[in-house]
Each structure stands twice: as C-alpha cells, then as structure tokens.
Design an enzyme around this catalytic site. Structure first.
Site, PDB file in Angstrom:
ATOM      1  N   LYS A 150       3.363  -6.447  -2.664  1.00 39.95           N
ATOM      2  CA  LYS A 150       2.667  -5.485  -3.505  1.00 39.95           C
ATOM      3  C   LYS A 150       2.403  -6.091  -4.895  1.00 39.95           C
ATOM      4  O   LYS A 150       2.820  -7.207  -5.171  1.00 39.95           O
ATOM      5  CB  LYS A 150       3.458  -4.178  -3.569  1.00 39.95           C
ATOM      6  CG  LYS A 150       3.523  -3.465  -2.199  1.00 39.95           C
ATOM      7  CD  LYS A 150       2.188  -2.871  -1.774  1.00 39.95           C
ATOM      8  CE  LYS A 150       2.016  -2.505  -0.308  1.00 39.95           C
ATOM      9  NZ  LYS A 150       3.012  -1.694   0.345  1.00 39.95           N
TER      10      LYS A 150
HETATM   11  C1  LIG Z   1       3.463  -0.753   1.551  1.00 40.78           C
HETATM   12  C2  LIG Z   1       3.022   0.674   1.747  1.00 40.78           C
HETATM   13  C3  LIG Z   1       3.936   1.732   1.857  1.00 40.78           C
HETATM   14  C4  LIG Z   1       5.407   1.506   2.027  1.00 40.78           C
HETATM   15  O1  LIG Z   1       5.973   0.791   1.023  1.00 40.78           O
HETATM   16  P1  LIG Z   1       7.491   0.254   1.226  1.00 40.78           P
HETATM   17  O2  LIG Z   1       7.921  -0.015  -0.182  1.00 40.78           O
HETATM   18  O3  LIG Z   1       7.381  -0.977   2.060  1.00 40.78           O
HETATM   19  O4  LIG Z   1       8.246   1.325   1.883  1.00 40.78           O
HETATM   20  C5  LIG Z   1       3.464   3.023   1.912  1.00 40.78           C
HETATM   21  N1  LIG Z   1       2.145   3.285   1.881  1.00 40.78           N
HETATM   22  C6  LIG Z   1       1.229   2.305   1.806  1.00 40.78           C
HETATM   23  C7  LIG Z   1      -0.214   2.654   1.757  1.00 40.78           C
HETATM   24  C8  LIG Z   1       1.644   0.954   1.751  1.00 40.78           C
HETATM   25  O5  LIG Z   1       0.739  -0.021   1.717  1.00 40.78           O
END
Ligand SMILES: *Cc1c(COP(=O)(O)O)cnc(C)c1O
Length: 389
Positions: free
Chosen positions: A187
């Site tokens: 991210k």
């Molecule tokens: C990555 C992601 C999540 C989950 O994030 P985590 O921190 O891995 O639990 C939720 N929604 C979207 C759209 C994502 O891309």
C-alpha cells in the site's frame, strides 16, 4: 542472468523502506516495549492530524479496521451492507463475519461505485454503504453522503488505496462516518501489516478502541503505565486487532515520507498518461478535477475489440518482458463464494464484469526510475503496435 531475475526485472511493487524505518524498529526492539504502547500512540496522533480527523485507532490490518467499523455502527444478522463488486475480499468478508449480507453494487464512472445502482439497491434492511476509493481516486462522496443521509445509512469508507487522497478541500479520512486505511506491504505507506480507523465521532472511536483489544475497558499502555491501574474490566467480547509498537515505529517514518512518495507516484502516472496519449487502444485512468488521486494503482484498459491479443495474453507478454503486473480485481460477484452463496450471475453487474476483461495494473511506486517507466510504457505500446487488428 537467472530466469528468476529476468522474470522480475521490474517488480509490480517494491516497498520503500529506508534507514529511518530500520533504526526506528531497532530502537523499539531495544526499548523493552514491543506491543501497543507509546509508538502506537504517537502514530495515531500523527495520522489523525495528517487526515484532519478527530480520532485515529491503529489496528493490525484494514480488514480489521473495516470489521471494527461495521461492528461499531451495530451491523448484525439480518442487515444489508452495500459494497462495490470491484473490490478486494476484505470489504465483503467482514460483512459476513458480522452475520450481515453484502449487497454488491456495479461500477459507474470509471472504476468507482455507481451511486444510482447503489441507491436502487437500498432496502428496509440496509444499514450502511462502504464505498471503495479504488486505485486512490475518491468516490463521489457528496452524492454518496446525501443518498445515505436521506435513507438513514452510515458511510464507512474503504480507503485502503486512498492515502494521501483529497475530495474537494478535505483529506480522505475526515469525510464519511468512519474511514479505514491499510498499511499492507504494497500500500502507499506500509507497516508490513497494519491499518487505521479514523472518525470524528467520539462514541464510535471509543467503541472501535474497546473492541480492538478484547473489549477491555483500558488499553494495555494505560493499564501498565505508571499512571494507569492494574485493574481492567471486560465489557464486551472484543477482538485481538491491536497494532504493535514495532509496526507503529515503521508507520511514523512512512507517514513522514507519505507526501514525497505521493509526488513520485504522481510523476509516474503523468509519464504513463503522456506515453499512452497517442495509443487509442490503451485507455488510461482519468482523475476528476475536484480530487487528489493518491495513485495507489495505475490501471490501463485495453480496447480489446481493436486488438488481436487477449488481456490474459497481454499480461503474459508483459511478464515475459520482465514487467510485473496485476489485476484489481476479479469482481466479487464472479467468485465462487458470491456465485454460490448469493446466486450472483456475471451479468448482474455488467460494468464490473466488462471492466475486468480489459484491465491491467502496471507498476506505480516510488522506486521506479525514469528508465523503468520508459521500458514499461514502451513495452505496452509495442505490444499494441504488434497486435492492432
Ligand atoms: C488491501 C485492501 C484491503 C485490506 O487491507 P489489509 O490491510 O491487507 O487488511 C481492503 N480493501 C481494499 C480495497 C484493499 O485493497
């Protein structure tokens, strides 16, 4: 050169971890306090300020953040929650964990939730809507909020892609009732694994904090710090979703670099826009004038009708040229879970299904060099050139 290296000359994603993060983790390890403590407090305060929210609660993932957000507004059995079909597994699974039903909404403009389709799916059981700021482009929050308010729904934003994004003059994180961020490894900023809940509602913030750590009425730091008490009370069956101080130490450094990372991703996006401007078979993402796109993803769409190559083959060719790619996402309604449990057909959400057949996410992250970007764009353009029909 080994095959493995050749396969990943330009990886789809690389986290940007510097000496600051490494030093911060080492310092935390030496401090004697590893789990939720002073680093988490500091990260929460810095994050709340960054997105202009009154409250920020650090957790171990965005999935946990979404789960806690839905729990805090009282979602439970019999309830329906509106979510886009074009999203990651998390957005839907947490609804089911609370015994409620995710109701899938099609894409409208570009990749984002269609507000008309969303409104048409509101029933007497609908409790909330969870718009996803797909790729980092904020949804039409004015319309979503006005529809939600009219129908008495809560708005929880899945902002896993949307740091640092802005809608009008407001940062994402201070707009809907609750906003959930992700610090997963790929991210826009990372803590390895991690997430954040932000809200301006004090009651919601308290509930999220309580449920993030066993439903215990004081968090560990307060419990064990000098001014705290040894006594605690369990008031609800909570979860174990708290963030560690090691993760928060990384997060503090990453947040400081967030703007620089964003500028670099924005530069990459501008390079791609320019490189594909003369290639009508490649449709590039568009950004509305009143928003700031965080550019978590750069998704191209192939005009497959004017190409003699499939999207899947296009991906294979890119990978063989050493360029990492991804697809975000196979829409939820096309997964076995949703097909079998809720009886969705592909054509129920036609725009998401149509997008899926055309989309490819190409690399966008701060580690990409000018040369990398030129190689990626050049390879895409060359593939189009070779397969014009
Ligand atoms: C990555 C992601 C999540 C989950 O994030 P985590 O921190 O891995 O639990 C939720 N929604 C979207 C759209 C994502 O891309």
């Amino acid at each position: 050169m080994t095959t493995a290296l050749k396969q990943h000359q330009i990886p789809f994603y690389l986290p940007s971890i510097g000496e600051e993060e490494i030093a911060a983790v080492v310092k935390t390890l030496r401090s004697g306090w590893l789990t939720t403590g002073p680093q988490v407090k500091e990260f929460e305060q810095a994050f709340a300020k960054h997105v202009s929210a009154d409250h920020a609660i650090a957790v171990n993932s965005c999935t946990s953040a979404l789960h806690l957000a839905l729990e805090a507004i009282g979602v439970g059995p019999g309830d329906e929650v509106l979510i886009p079909s074009l999203t990651f597994a998390s957005t839907g699974e947490v609804v089911m964990h609370l015994g409620a039903t995710p109701v899938l909404v099609d894409c409208g403009n570009e990749f984002l939730i269609d507000v008309d389709d969303m409104e048409s799916k509101i029933t007497a059981n609908t409790r909330a809507v969870v718009p996803v700021h797909y790729g980092g482009h904020p949804c039409d929050m004015d319309r979503i909020l006005s529809v939600a308010r009219r129908h008495g729904l809560r708005v929880i934003e899945d902002a896993a892609h949307a740091l640092p994004a802005r809608y009008g003059d407001r940062p994402v994180g201070s707009i809907g009732d609750i906003t959930c961020f992700s610090f997963y490894a790929n991210k826009t900023i990372t803590t390895g694994e991690g997430g954040m809940v932000t809200t301006n509602d004090e009651v919601i913030a308290e509930r999220v904090r309580l449920m993030s750590l066993h439903g215990i009425s004081k968090d560990a730091w307060k419990r064990f710090s000098a001014e705290g008490s040894w006594c605690y009370e369990i008031t609800a069956p909570g979860y174990k979703f708290n963030m560690t101080d090691m993760a928060a130490a990384i997060g503090i450094s990453q947040l400081e670099k967030c703007h620089d990372f964003w500028e670099r991703r924005q530069w990459v996006a501008a390079q791609y826009d320019a490189a594909f401007a003369e290639t009508p078979e490649i449709r590039t993402p568009t950004t509305e004038l009143n928003v700031q796109n965080s550019w978590h993803l750069y998704v191209i769409r192939l005009e497959i009708e004017s190409l003699s190559i499939s999207r899947d083959r296009f991906i294979t060719e890119l990978n063989q040229a050493g360029i990492g790619t991804s697809v975000h996402y196979l829409p939820l309604h096309m997964h076995p879970l949703y097909r079998e449990r809720f009886n969705y057909q592909v054509e129920d959400l036609p725009r998401a299904a149509r997008l899926f057949e055309r989309m490819i996410s190409i690399p966008i992250h701060p580690q990409l060099s000018q040369e990398d970007v030129e190689v990626i764009a050049g390879t895409v353009n060359q593939l189009v050139e070779e397969h014009r029909s």
